[in-house]
Enzyme design. Structure first.
Site, PDB file in Angstrom:
ATOM      1  N   PHE A 327       0.862  -1.180   0.000  1.00 53.91           N
ATOM      2  CA  PHE A 327       0.000   0.000   0.000  1.00 53.91           C
ATOM      3  C   PHE A 327       0.898   1.229   0.000  1.00 53.91           C
ATOM      4  CE2 PHE A 327      -2.917  -2.904   2.536  1.00 53.91           C
ATOM      5  CZ  PHE A 327      -3.761  -3.173   1.472  1.00 53.91           C
ATOM      6  N   GLU A 328       0.614   2.169  -0.870  1.00 55.72           N
ATOM      7  CA  GLU A 328       1.357   3.429  -0.933  1.00 55.72           C
ATOM      8  C   GLU A 328       0.367   4.594  -0.874  1.00 55.72           C
ATOM      9  OE1 GLU A 328       4.576   4.175  -1.118  1.00 55.72           O
ATOM     10  OE2 GLU A 328       5.576   2.278  -1.579  1.00 55.72           O
TER      11      GLU A 328
END
Length: 837
Positions: A327-328
């Site tokens: 996840f970014e």
């Protein structure tokens, strides 16, 4: 990377100016009741998450509070960071599951063992590892962990009870405690009552080295495979203890981006990763999309990042029968920041991370049987595809390097065996006790294949990380990937350090070969005691034993210790450094005699390293770690801010790690030149080549890639430029073993790790090229054809004299990520033997 507009109107909790009141209703799902007996985050922290950046001490205090109050949570401390912070893990599941947790774990592990077909996955809980903020200054993850833990501990209702009944959550609230603490201090220190979103405010510009890294400035998201750091060892032990089905890794990216979830760019997936892994990742992604659509947050997927290097948290699970998910989140970096898409607030970033954490659990619950079946199939296929035979690796002159590779394999639950008997194959000799055998037919075959492989053909020319990491080459070991299984001796259950032959007392002198990895540590221990030690510039034979270039001689006479005291010291050093000393009774040898002028006297070294703004923290941290953790040597860190008023005369050697821009100004440069002329040795890495050439420290010719773009569209321009870089590959170089920089190496070639396009033309005088790339140097990894032509026959090492001193250049990182053991000694040779070069 494509940027997407996310919510541009600030969410109700903040405005530019005074901070408004924030409450949990902004984050938590609607229509969920919470147990009043469970403390909310603000009851323990003193504020609602998002008002301040949580410090690690408060984070773990809240986690311990939840564990005390909720029967759904058990907690353990798996060790400490270098700075002494606990590495906590919460195991979250239903109260009933908590009572039979060990049974659930054992049943779950059976899925990875052939013959588990009788297990009904429809009746088994799924295991999810949720890890937050492995980069300390990507803090929205750990702050979201406060909310996720509260929700799981206190949430009520059929939905969450069913989730917990069918899921075991391994909850790691801070993968990088030291970095998180460092960053929280910075962000909170610069917070104003009237929040200032100006990106030029000091709040958004951390002081060097920043909070991304751990204590020794390592990027810990690159250590899942090498496991060289305490934080990594704790989480890898947890991973293998449980074999989770999904592992999530919560990060942040540039402030002008939205939110990314995997899968990444499809063609950049490692070929050893099964297609089903990517299919399941894509299906899980539909749950993230639905959750983000519901709250109105924008996102993207399959347009960025990759699943190639298995040493990252989002990719390591993929070669272990699990599903890794990156996840970014676009980062606010502080509390609120202006971006191309409007105001980005810290609470908004936390809410997105929290949303992704919950959508992961929803997907895991709904896809439970499918994902459990995939894990079983993965390990069945691994056994079936393993084939016969075994790998063997070792170094007859350096048992410690082979031991440390075996140590990594054991941490990764790889089956390791002794070598049954001495082996000769493909011109290499493997000696029992200094070599190890890895059978191919084992549960972790795919992981071993990934760790040992050589690869030079790729579907894509761009990589988010390195393109090669073959461990036998990293340790500079002799290696064969296809020996008979009969070469495997006893299985090693408990790995022991190589045993050294007891030192025999001498009244004449002691000899220590320089091949052993810990020889520099032993020499430093001797020199610290102000004992006389000398290095052999030529090979010789004594008492029927051959001694190579670089052998260390410790005479008995004219020492400050008497023979008995010296014997006791040498015995102590032998044990602590795991290295062998041989007592001799005569100076009459075959070759140079022990009284020859070809034995050069060595002096204690006092080493400093330039750090601070302009210096790459990773490279500097690797050197610091090498000195402090491996060789027990003092290393003074000189900040670039203060170099102009620092007394350099105290140091024999100064190291300049890779740097960018103008790390050193004109006055600092002149001061370094004067110090070198007075007898100092300046050792530079990578971009120091440009600095040395520009400032006349040494003359050299740098070769450049001048390839022109032809038939490349505007859309393809970034890929074209990116393909001309070297993200990390392995190359073969020739060694002149008579040169002091190569002392301690037994072969005439060495594998070097390279992640630069700095190519130095070889000197016209052959003996000035003691390390030189071969005409066809690529061993493993990606390099463009123009760069492959350029690198051929160039040199990664150069030495020049300046006055009474020396300037030494390494174009390659000899200390890469603390697991490139095979080239650590090149730096030590430059330090101890620089004057002999």
């Amino acid at each position: 990377m494509k940027n997407f507009i996310f919510i541009t109107v600030f969410l109700f909790s903040f405005q530019v100016g005074a901070q408004e009141e924030l409450d949990l209703s902004y984050y938590l799902p609607e229509n969920v009741n919470y147990n009043d007996d469970i403390s909310t985050p603000q009851e323990v922290l003193g504020y609602v998450p998002g008002e301040w950046h949580v410090t690690h001490d408060l984070l773990i205090n809240y986690m311990r509070t939840l564990a005390e109050e909720s029967p759904r949570i058990s907690i353990e401390n798996r060790g400490t960071t270098y700075e002494g912070r606990p590495l906590l893990l919460l195991t979250i599941t239903s109260e009933e599951n908590q009572k039979k947790l060990e049974k659930i774990r054992r049943n779950h592990l059976e899925l990875t063992i052939p013959g588990s077909g009788q297990l009904n996955t429809g009746e088994m809980p799924i295991v999810v590892y949720q890890g937050f903020s492995i980069h300390g200054n990507e803090a929205s993850g750990s702050n979201a962990a406060l909310l996720a833990a509260y929700h799981l501990a206190a949430g009520q209702g059929t939905e969450i009870e069913n989730l917990l009944e069918n899921t075991v959550i391994l909850f790691d609230p801070s993968l990088n405690p030291d970095g998180l603490q460092r960053f929280a201090y910075w962000a909170n220190m610069h917070k104003s009552e009237n929040l200032n979103p100006d990106p030029q405010d000091r709040e958004f510009d951390e002081v060097w080295p920043g909070g991304r890294t751990n204590h020794y400035w390592f990027d810990m998201n690159r250590d899942w495979l090498p496991v060289q750091l305490p934080e990594s060892r704790a989480r890898i032990a947890t991973f293998h203890k449980w074999q989770p089905n999904i592992l999530t890794d919560h990060h942040e990216m540039g402030s002008n981006s939205s939110f990314f979830f995997q899968p990444g760019i499809p063609e950049r997936t490692h070929p050893l990763t099964p297609q089903m892994n990517q299919d399941l990742t894509r299906e899980i992604g539909t749950y993230h999309a639905a959750a983000f659509d519901k709250i109105g947050s924008f996102y993207y997927t399959e347009e960025d990042y990759d699943d190639f290097y298995y040493g990252k948290g989002s990719t390591f699970p993929d070669i272990n029968g699990s599903i890794g998910i990156l996840f970014e989140q676009g980062s606010s970096r502080g509390h609120v920041q202006e971006t191309d898409n409007g105001l980005l607030t810290f609470p908004f970033t936390i809410r997105n991370q929290f949303t992704a954490a919950l959508s992961t659990l929803e997907a895991a619950h709904n896809m439970r049987s499918k994902i459990l079946d995939f894990q079983r199939e993965f390990y069945n296929n691994a056994r079936n595809s393993a084939g016969k035979g075994a790998y063997v690796f070792g170094n007859s002159k350096d048992p410690n390097s082979a031991y440390h590779l075996a140590e990594i394999l054991k941490r990764q639950q790889v089956e390791v065996h002794e070598l049954a008997e001495d082996l000769q194959t493909d011109g290499k000799s493997y000696k029992k006790g200094t070599a190890y055998v890895i059978p191919k037919n084992q549960r972790q075959h795919r992981l071993v294949e990934a760790m040992f492989e050589k690869r030079t053909k790729f579907a894509d020319s761009l990589f988010y990380d390195i393109s090669a990491w073959s461990f036998p080459y990293a340790f500079n070991l002799d290696f064969n990937d296809n020996v008979a299984i009969k070469s495997a001796g006893n299985k090693i259950d408990s790995l022991q350090k190589p045993e050294m032959t007891l030192v025999s007392k001498s009244e004449y002198g002691y000899l220590m070969e320089w091949h052993n990895y810990y020889a520099p540590k032993a020499l430093n221990m001797l020199l610290k005691e102000n004992l006389r030690a000398q290095v052999a510039m030529k090979p010789f034979e004594a008492a029927g034993k051959m001694y190579d270039y670089g052998t260390i001689l410790i005479p008995i006479q004219n020492q400050k210790l008497n023979p008995t005291e010296l014997f006791e010291l040498v015995t102590k050093i032998s044990k602590e450094a795991s290295i062998e000393f041989n007592g001799v009774t005569t100076g009459l040898t075959k070759g140079i005699s022990l009284g020859s002028n070809e034995f050069r006297t060595l002096k204690p070294q006092k080493v400093a390293m330039i750090v601070g703004e302009g210096v790459t923290p990773y490279d500097a941290g690797e050197i610091w770690h090498l000195f402090d953790q491996r060789y027990d040597m003092l290393l003074t860190k000189l900040d670039t801010r203060n170099l102009g008023r620092t007394d350099l005369s105290k140091y024999t050697d100064i190291i300049l790690p890779n740097s960018w821009g103008s790390a050193l100004g004109k006055s600092e440069t002149e001061k370094l030149k004067e110090w070198v002329r007075d007898g100092g040795t300046l050792i530079g890495y990578k971009n120091a080549a440009n600095y040395f050439k520009k400032n006349d420290f040494m003359k050299m010719e740098l070769l450049e890639n001048d390839v022109k773009a032809k038939n490349v569209t505007f859309e393809e321009r970034r890929d074209f430029r990116g393909a001309q870089g070297i993200g990390g590959a392995i190359f073969r170089a020739k060694q002149d073993r008579s040169h002091p920089v190569n002392f301690g190496y037994k072969n005439d070639e060495i594998p070097l790790f390279r992640d630069t396009t700095i190519f130095v033309k070889a000197d016209s005088t052959s003996y000035n090229n003691p390390i030189q790339y071969t005409a066809n140097p690529l061993i493993s990894g990606y390099i463009s054809d123009p760069n492959l032509k350029l690198i051929a026959n160039t040199v990664p090492f150069k030495k020049a004299g300046m006055g009474s001193g020396n300037v030494i250049l390494f174009t390659d990182n000899t200390n890469f990520r603390a697991f490139w053991y095979g080239t650590n000694k090149l730096l030590m040779n430059a330090i101890f033997f620089g004057d002999e070069m």
